[in-house]
Design a protein around this motif. Structure first.
Motif, PDB file in Angstrom:
ATOM      1  N   ALA A 121      -9.093  -1.080  -0.009  1.00 16.28           N
ATOM      2  CA  ALA A 121      -7.684  -0.985   0.377  1.00 16.28           C
ATOM      3  C   ALA A 121      -7.185   0.457   0.270  1.00 16.28           C
ATOM      4  N   LEU A 179       0.800  -1.229   0.000  1.00 16.99           N
ATOM      5  CA  LEU A 179       0.000   0.000   0.000  1.00 16.99           C
ATOM      6  C   LEU A 179       0.834   1.280   0.000  1.00 16.99           C
ATOM      7  N   TYR A 220      -4.171   7.747  -4.405  1.00 17.35           N
ATOM      8  CA  TYR A 220      -5.259   7.128  -3.634  1.00 17.35           C
ATOM      9  C   TYR A 220      -6.439   8.087  -3.492  1.00 17.35           C
ATOM     10  N   ALA A 256      -5.973   2.812   3.253  1.00 23.16           N
ATOM     11  CA  ALA A 256      -4.631   3.415   3.250  1.00 23.16           C
ATOM     12  C   ALA A 256      -4.710   4.907   3.570  1.00 23.16           C
TER      13      ALA A 256
END
Ligand code: ZN
Length: 97
Positions: A81, A26, A52, A85
């Motif tokens: 995910a 990540l 992200y 993160a």
């Protein structure tokens, strides 16, 4: 993409040092304390965070689009995910202050 050395202060032994982190799953920066070998996790680098954040917005938009059509959208594993993160990154940065 090489990581820059960062200054660390160990949570466990308060040893300060400048180390080159390795990247975890990540994209978090991981360093083991050279003094006591505690594992320290540092925030995402800005490139990962921006990526992200963009994907999280797209995922949220697609869920809202699905909802507007009367369907329930799920972000999928990758989406979960990425959101995880971002939350984890925010927590780590809060702790470092
Ligand atoms: Zn230490």
């Amino acid at each position: 993409m090489a990581l820059q050395p960062i200054q660390i202060i160990c949570n466990a032994c308060h040893h300060t040092s400048t180390e080159i982190p390795t990247r975890s799953f990540l994209g978090f920066q991981k360093i083991s304390c050279p003094h006591c070998h505690a594992q320290l996790t540092y925030p995402l680098t800005s490139g990962f965070r921006a990526t992200y954040a963009i994907f999280a917005v797209l995922i949220i938009l697609s869920i809202m689009l699905n909802l507007s059509q009367g369907q329930i959208g799920f972000p999928g594993l990758i989406g979960i995910a990425m959101i995880y993160a971002l939350v984890r990154d925010w927590q780590i940065r809060k702790q470092l202050k």
